[in-house]
Design an enzyme around this catalytic site. Structure first.
Site, PDB file in Angstrom:
ATOM      1  N   SER A 248     -54.569 -37.008  36.504  1.00  0.00           N
ATOM      2  CA  SER A 248     -55.286 -35.732  37.516  1.00  0.00           C
ATOM      3  C   SER A 248     -54.067 -34.766  37.604  1.00  0.00           C
ATOM      4  O   SER A 248     -52.831 -34.922  37.634  1.00  0.00           O
ATOM      5  CB  SER A 248     -55.429 -35.896  39.043  1.00  0.00           C
ATOM      6  OG  SER A 248     -55.447 -35.376  39.878  1.00  0.00           O
TER       7      SER A 248
ATOM      8  N   TYR B  91     -53.101 -40.984  45.804  1.00  0.00           N
ATOM      9  CA  TYR B  91     -53.604 -40.686  44.783  1.00  0.00           C
ATOM     10  C   TYR B  91     -52.480 -39.995  44.009  1.00  0.00           C
ATOM     11  O   TYR B  91     -52.670 -40.420  42.968  1.00  0.00           O
ATOM     12  CB  TYR B  91     -55.450 -40.002  45.378  1.00  0.00           C
ATOM     13  CG  TYR B  91     -55.783 -39.830  43.975  1.00  0.00           C
ATOM     14  CD1 TYR B  91     -56.595 -40.484  43.361  1.00  0.00           C
ATOM     15  CD2 TYR B  91     -55.409 -38.510  43.166  1.00  0.00           C
ATOM     16  CE1 TYR B  91     -57.090 -40.027  42.528  1.00  0.00           C
ATOM     17  CE2 TYR B  91     -56.393 -38.121  42.424  1.00  0.00           C
ATOM     18  CZ  TYR B  91     -57.374 -38.734  41.556  1.00  0.00           C
ATOM     19  OH  TYR B  91     -58.041 -38.519  40.735  1.00  0.00           O
TER      20      TYR B  91
END
Length: 261
Positions: free
Chosen positions: A141, A154
């Site tokens: 990401s 995350y």
């Protein structure tokens, strides 16, 4: 139509929806025999039927990657795999400051975003080496490099995934196994739409506000990039991060937008 992945077997985790679905479909279109893994059997079977309806070959394996045992069980069921796409990730959005103690959430984030990909690589890459080569694509990401507030578990787990992938690429470069990451920005998935709804907006509205191109990434776009990276045409691409983000990382992400694809 050229089918550069003909004769290969690809395993895609987290394949029951969203990005995993798009990747699985495009790998099948490129000729790979695709094994789709996730917890949701009915959704997996629907996608297998969709792939077979397009003339592709696919199968479904129910897998829970929340433990090492679950990862080992998936490896045992898959047999020889030439292309591993580690797409499964923790999609639960829990926005909270880094200083808030939440060991369980941190552990869940690292289990699904780092330890599971590592376990599958450890289980499947030796076979790739024995057969003369293979490809690992770890889905990361843009938040691994361009962080947003309240998103530490995350972001940290994806940053660790990218670093691990670079080291693994060096470790196996001489043995024919390529390892790389694909880092995604805001992608048109059910998870993003659900996260946006929890904040009182829509994924499309978020894209209009925060993405330079004003649009979300389509999951099939991601799949086509992965199909290219898995092919022999990309044989020199390893140990790096390929970013797909509609130019978000080229500028300053709006601080009000805290949710990534």
């Amino acid at each position: 139509m050229t089918r550069p992945l003909s004769g290969s077997t690809a395993l895609v985790t987290g394949a029951s929806r969203g990005t995993g679905r798009g990747i699985a479909i495009e790998l099948a279109r490129a000729g790979a025999n695709v094994v789709l893994a996730a917890r949701n059997k009915p959704s997996l079977e629907e996608i297998v039927a969709e792939i077979e309806g397009q003339g592709g070959t696919a199968s479904a394996v129910v897998a829970d990657l929340a433990s090492r045992a679950g990862c080992d069980a998936l490896v045992a069921q898959c047999g020889a795999v030439d292309i591993l796409v580690n797409n499964a990730a923790l999609t639960t959005v829990k926005m909270q400051p880094t200083i808030v103690p939440d060991d369980a959430y941190w552990q869940d984030s690292f289990q699904l975003n780092l330890w599971a990909p590592l376990a599958l690589m450890q289980g499947l890459c030796p076979g790739m080496i024995d057969r003369g080569g293979g490809v690992v694509i770890n889905i990361s990401s843009t938040t691994a490099q361009r962080v947003v507030p309240h998103y530490a578990p995350y972001a940290a787990s994806k940053a660790a995934l990218e670093t691990m992938s670079r080291v693994a690429a060096l470790d196996m470069a001489a043995q024919g196994v390529r390892v790389l990451c694909v880092a995604l920005g805001m992608t048109d998935t059910e998870a993003l739409e659900e996260a946006a709804a929890s904040g009182g907006t829509t994924a499309g509205e978020m894209a209009a506000q925060a993405v330079p191109t004003g649009r979300l990434i389509d999951v099939e776009e991601v799949g086509r990039v992965c199909a290219f990276l898995a092919s022999g045409d990309a044989r020199s691409i390893t140990g790096t991060v390929v970013t797909i983000d509609n130019a978000i990382s080229a500028g300053q992400l709006h601080e009000a937008v805290r949710i990534d694809g």
